[in-house]
Design a protein around this motif. Sequence first.
Motif, short mmCIF file in Angstrom:
data_model
loop_
_atom_site.label_atom_id
_atom_site.label_comp_id
_atom_site.label_asym_id
_atom_site.label_seq_id
_atom_site.Cartn_x
_atom_site.Cartn_y
_atom_site.Cartn_z
N SER A 53 5.55 -3.24 4.15
CA SER A 53 5.85 -2.93 5.55
C SER A 53 4.65 -2.35 6.29
O SER A 53 4.69 -2.15 7.50
CB SER A 53 7.00 -1.92 5.60
N TYR A 54 3.58 -2.05 5.57
CA TYR A 54 2.42 -1.40 6.22
C TYR A 54 1.14 -2.00 5.65
O TYR A 54 0.91 -3.20 5.79
CB TYR A 54 2.55 0.13 6.05
N ARG A 55 0.33 -1.24 4.94
CA ARG A 55 -0.95 -1.79 4.46
C ARG A 55 -0.73 -2.77 3.30
O ARG A 55 -0.12 -2.42 2.31
CB ARG A 55 -1.82 -0.69 3.90
N TYR A 162 14.41 -5.11 6.41
CA TYR A 162 13.30 -4.97 7.36
C TYR A 162 13.14 -6.30 8.07
O TYR A 162 13.00 -7.33 7.39
CB TYR A 162 12.00 -4.62 6.63
N GLY A 257 -0.22 1.58 -0.12
CA GLY A 257 0.09 1.01 1.18
C GLY A 257 0.82 1.91 2.16
O GLY A 257 0.65 1.77 3.38
N THR A 258 1.65 2.83 1.66
CA THR A 258 2.42 3.70 2.55
C THR A 258 2.30 5.15 2.08
O THR A 258 3.24 5.72 1.54
CB THR A 258 3.92 3.26 2.60
N GLU A 260 2.06 9.20 1.83
CA GLU A 260 2.78 10.33 2.44
C GLU A 260 2.17 11.62 1.90
O GLU A 260 1.99 11.76 0.69
CB GLU A 260 4.28 10.31 2.06
#
Length: 325
Positions: A53-55, A162, A257-258, A260
């Motif tokens: 969903s991101y990198r 998603y 990739g995500t 936190e």
Amino acid sequence: MSSSDQNTPRGPIDSSRIPRYAGPATFARLPRLDEVGTADVAVVGIPFDSGVSYRPGARFGGNAIREASRLLRPYNPAQDASPFALAQVADAGDIAANPFNINEAVETIEAAADDLLATGARMMTLGGDHTVALPLLRSVAKKHGPVALLHFDAHLDTWDTYFGAEYTHGTPFRRAVEEGILDTSALSHVGTRGPLYGKQDLTDDEKMGFGIVTSADIYRRGADEVADQLRQRIGDRPLYISIDIDCLDPAHAPGTGTPEAGGMTSRELLEILRGLSSCNLVSADVVEVAPAYDHAEITAVAASHTAYELTTIMSRQIAASRTSM
Ligand SMILES: N=C(N)NCCCC(=O)O
Ligand SMILES: [Zn+2]
Ligand SMILES: [Zn+2]
């Protein structure tokens, strides 16, 4: 029958004779599966990241982990075991999955996992993004029935869809619960933290049966106490461990990739895993290593040591079950 039933297992290349940086990388410099015939533990890469969903970039994770694993040594003092002598561990290469068709890739991964498990091997999978956990769990559940799950991750990964897609790296464990392939009396997320879409995310997740050990819980209670609690919850159920490397703080795993903030350290992760060494670990994955965002192999080294601890747990179990027969 695995080769280790007949002979002693073939271990890693001797790094005192051939420098560890020489030659093509297999996990821990172990033989390839085709060199030994069959294995008790098959290390397999899944270069697939079309579910992110991101990198992007976790498709390169498996090979980055293999490269970083050149420095692993054959004796694991923390578990007092030589994992590659107790059982035949071999590198089974990669599962080639279609990057342009997620549904087809999920089917391909499940079929390849079925083939590996049919040989009697346990799987130590190197991702790839977290999408791959669903087909792996499907395959493991066909063999063992619904399995206990320990899911190390910053994220819940129990979201629904998603952009309308049901197979993504944020949704594998909701799908798995819906499909009845998890033992809902023994499901835990470990290392959870960070912003959610809404409070409902937690309510939904709890309804699915998950318990949560947050990264702050680990900091406050310590790795030993957390491992004890998890071990009691799992008991002797067949266990699958799924490790999203973003369970670690971005300081310990920038290459993902995500990311936190506020995660556990690599020391805490390794210590919790060592505390689970008596569990019946049937297969495991390490996913979400995205080397383009890594620095000095920080993430890949952490992931290689993580896979080493998991492999050690499996090898100890295999050796113990052999002597008890
Ligand atoms: N499985 C991983 N790493 N991440 C899931 C994050 C899903 C999201 O973007 O909300
Ligand atoms: Zn994650
Ligand atoms: Zn994840």
